[in-house]
Write a protein that holds these residues in place. Structure first.
Motif, PDB file in Angstrom:
ATOM      1  N   ALA A 121     -11.394 -12.868   3.354  1.00 54.48           N
ATOM      2  CA  ALA A 121     -12.742 -12.340   3.104  1.00 54.48           C
ATOM      3  C   ALA A 121     -13.477 -12.041   4.410  1.00 54.48           C
ATOM      4  O   ALA A 121     -14.708 -11.939   4.429  1.00 54.48           O
ATOM      5  N   CYS A 124     -16.768  -9.959   4.788  1.00 51.59           N
ATOM      6  CA  CYS A 124     -17.371  -9.792   3.461  1.00 51.59           C
ATOM      7  C   CYS A 124     -18.463 -10.849   3.264  1.00 51.59           C
ATOM      8  O   CYS A 124     -18.201 -12.044   3.401  1.00 51.59           O
ATOM      9  N   ASP A 126     -20.421 -11.189   0.427  1.00 49.50           N
ATOM     10  CA  ASP A 126     -20.625 -11.580  -0.963  1.00 49.50           C
ATOM     11  C   ASP A 126     -19.292 -11.644  -1.695  1.00 49.50           C
ATOM     12  O   ASP A 126     -18.747 -10.609  -2.078  1.00 49.50           O
ATOM     13  N   PHE A 127     -18.799 -12.825  -1.863  1.00 46.07           N
ATOM     14  CA  PHE A 127     -17.532 -12.948  -2.592  1.00 46.07           C
ATOM     15  C   PHE A 127     -17.458 -14.300  -3.278  1.00 46.07           C
ATOM     16  O   PHE A 127     -18.290 -15.183  -3.036  1.00 46.07           O
ATOM     17  N   CYS A 129     -14.659 -17.469  -4.286  1.00 51.04           N
ATOM     18  CA  CYS A 129     -13.345 -18.013  -3.969  1.00 51.04           C
ATOM     19  C   CYS A 129     -13.013 -19.045  -5.041  1.00 51.04           C
ATOM     20  O   CYS A 129     -13.841 -19.907  -5.346  1.00 51.04           O
ATOM     21  N   CYS A 233     -17.736 -11.983 -12.758  1.00 50.97           N
ATOM     22  CA  CYS A 233     -18.105 -10.638 -12.292  1.00 50.97           C
ATOM     23  C   CYS A 233     -19.462 -10.223 -12.861  1.00 50.97           C
ATOM     24  O   CYS A 233     -20.297  -9.664 -12.153  1.00 50.97           O
ATOM     25  N   PRO A 238     -19.536  -9.396  -7.636  1.00 54.33           N
ATOM     26  CA  PRO A 238     -18.967  -9.501  -6.275  1.00 54.33           C
ATOM     27  C   PRO A 238     -18.114  -8.283  -5.894  1.00 54.33           C
ATOM     28  O   PRO A 238     -17.681  -7.539  -6.777  1.00 54.33           O
ATOM     29  N   THR A 239     -17.909  -8.106  -4.606  1.00 55.14           N
ATOM     30  CA  THR A 239     -16.995  -7.059  -4.164  1.00 55.14           C
ATOM     31  C   THR A 239     -15.576  -7.611  -4.036  1.00 55.14           C
ATOM     32  O   THR A 239     -14.609  -6.857  -4.035  1.00 55.14           O
ATOM     33  N   LEU A 240     -15.502  -8.937  -3.930  1.00 55.14           N
ATOM     34  CA  LEU A 240     -14.205  -9.545  -3.646  1.00 55.14           C
ATOM     35  C   LEU A 240     -14.103 -10.904  -4.350  1.00 55.14           C
ATOM     36  O   LEU A 240     -15.087 -11.652  -4.412  1.00 55.14           O
ATOM     37  N   ILE A 241     -12.932 -11.187  -4.872  1.00 54.08           N
ATOM     38  CA  ILE A 241     -12.661 -12.527  -5.408  1.00 54.08           C
ATOM     39  C   ILE A 241     -11.358 -12.997  -4.772  1.00 54.08           C
ATOM     40  O   ILE A 241     -10.325 -12.321  -4.869  1.00 54.08           O
ATOM     41  N   VAL A 242     -11.412 -14.120  -4.101  1.00 52.11           N
ATOM     42  CA  VAL A 242     -10.242 -14.658  -3.404  1.00 52.11           C
ATOM     43  C   VAL A 242      -9.657 -15.794  -4.239  1.00 52.11           C
ATOM     44  O   VAL A 242     -10.377 -16.727  -4.601  1.00 52.11           O
ATOM     45  N   VAL A 272     -14.709  -4.365  -7.673  1.00 48.85           N
ATOM     46  CA  VAL A 272     -14.255  -5.715  -7.284  1.00 48.85           C
ATOM     47  C   VAL A 272     -12.738  -5.723  -7.068  1.00 48.85           C
ATOM     48  O   VAL A 272     -11.984  -5.060  -7.774  1.00 48.85           O
TER      49      VAL A 272
END
Ligand SMILES: [Zn+2]
Length: 301
Positions: A121, A124, A126-127, A129, A233, A238-242, A272
């Motif tokens: 991330a 980034c 805004d994500f 985890c 979501c 979010p733009t990213l989910i780890v 996302v």
């Protein structure tokens, strides 16, 4: 500048030393018999390493299971599996004794911070985890920092309810996300149907992964993972989910979960991306090192 770091889990304690470039100079694991999963012995095991390396570090970072009062570095909940650990004043005890700054945070928060600065991330702000193991842990990273909640317990995604009248969770409530989406639930289901215990790694061996039973159980499990992510979501956009934890490093799971998630989202959520964690089992230690270094910048004894 060096930072000694620990990652205290329910079943293992890892430790390591990080330098000013956030390179891990060395790392190791504390033998189980030294702490036997008991809180007072966890503290003693950490102290024995801190004594051993005394004078060779400028700060201490601790990533640990449980809900952690980040401001005071105190264990305030979520540690039923580590007797006597609740209430441990990790920061106070170690700062008093070793006279260096001490940062303590929940292990998934630390993993999120590690991934934010050094891993999947990077760049980034805004994500989310999530880590999938015996349960499901979460970290909310917003506006460039962890959102910890009013009592340091935000992001416990494992206990959001995804099934009304569903399975009993280890927390004693019904229908929690982790009772369906934890990695353990998947490996248990496969083991039961295959008639022998199978680890996640074994399941993904080339000779097993196309077995119809495994294909079916994997599909069911991925549906559960995606269902929880859909909720998240719509909550966080979010733009990213780890995704981290054992077998989340399998590209196949990440591919399927992305597909299943996209099928349930609408326009403003579709950007996302679900990706796998990069720092593997060192994410927590890197995150703890980052927090300890931040404390070091303003430290005056
Ligand atoms: Zn629960």
């Amino acid at each position: 500048m060096k930072i000694i770091v620990f990652d205290v889990g329910g079943t293992a304690i890892k430790f390591g030393m990080v330098d000013e470039n956030f390179e891990m100079i060395f790392s190791g694991e504390i033998p189980t018999q030294e702490f036997e999963h008991k809180g007072n012995m966890v503290m003693a095991a950490l102290e024995s390493r801190l004594d051993e390396f005394r004078g060779r570090y400028d700060a201490i970072g601790v990533s640990t299971a449980g809900q952690i009062d980040y401001a005071n570095g105190r264990v305030v909940g979520g540690v039923a599996n580590i007797p006597n650990y609740y209430g441990s004043e990790i920061r106070k005890v170690f700062e008093d004794k070793y006279e260096v700054p001490v940062a303590v945070d929940n292990d998934v928060n630390c993993a999120g911070i590690g991934e934010a600065h050094f891993g999947a991330a990077k760049g980034c702000d805004d994500f989310l985890c999530l880590t999938y193991g015996t349960g499901v842990g979460g970290c909310i990273y917003m506006n460039g920092d962890v959102y910890r909640g009013s009592r340091f317990a935000a992001g416990e995604f494992g206990h959001m309810a995804t099934h009304k009248d569903g399975r009993m969770c280890t927390c004693g409530r019904i229908g929690c996300y982790e009772a369906y989406a934890a990695c353990r639930v998947f490996t248990d289901a496969v083991s039961k149907r295959m008639g022998r215990p199978m680890t996640g790694r074994e399941i993904f061996e080339p000779e097993n992964i196309n077995n119809p039973i495994i294909v079916e159980e994997l599909d069911k499990w991925e549906d559960e993972i995606a269902l929880g992510l859909r909720n998240l979501c719509y909550m966080f956009n979010p733009t990213l989910i780890v995704l981290g934890g054992g077998i989340m490093s399998e590209d196949l799971i990440i591919k399927h979960v992305n597909e299943k998630l996209y099928a349930q989202l609408e326009e403003n959520y579709l950007h996302v991306k679900v990706v796998k964690a990069q720092l593997r089992n060192k994410a927590g230690m890197f995150g703890a090192a980052y927090l300890a270094n931040e404390k070091l910048k303003t430290w005056s004894k």
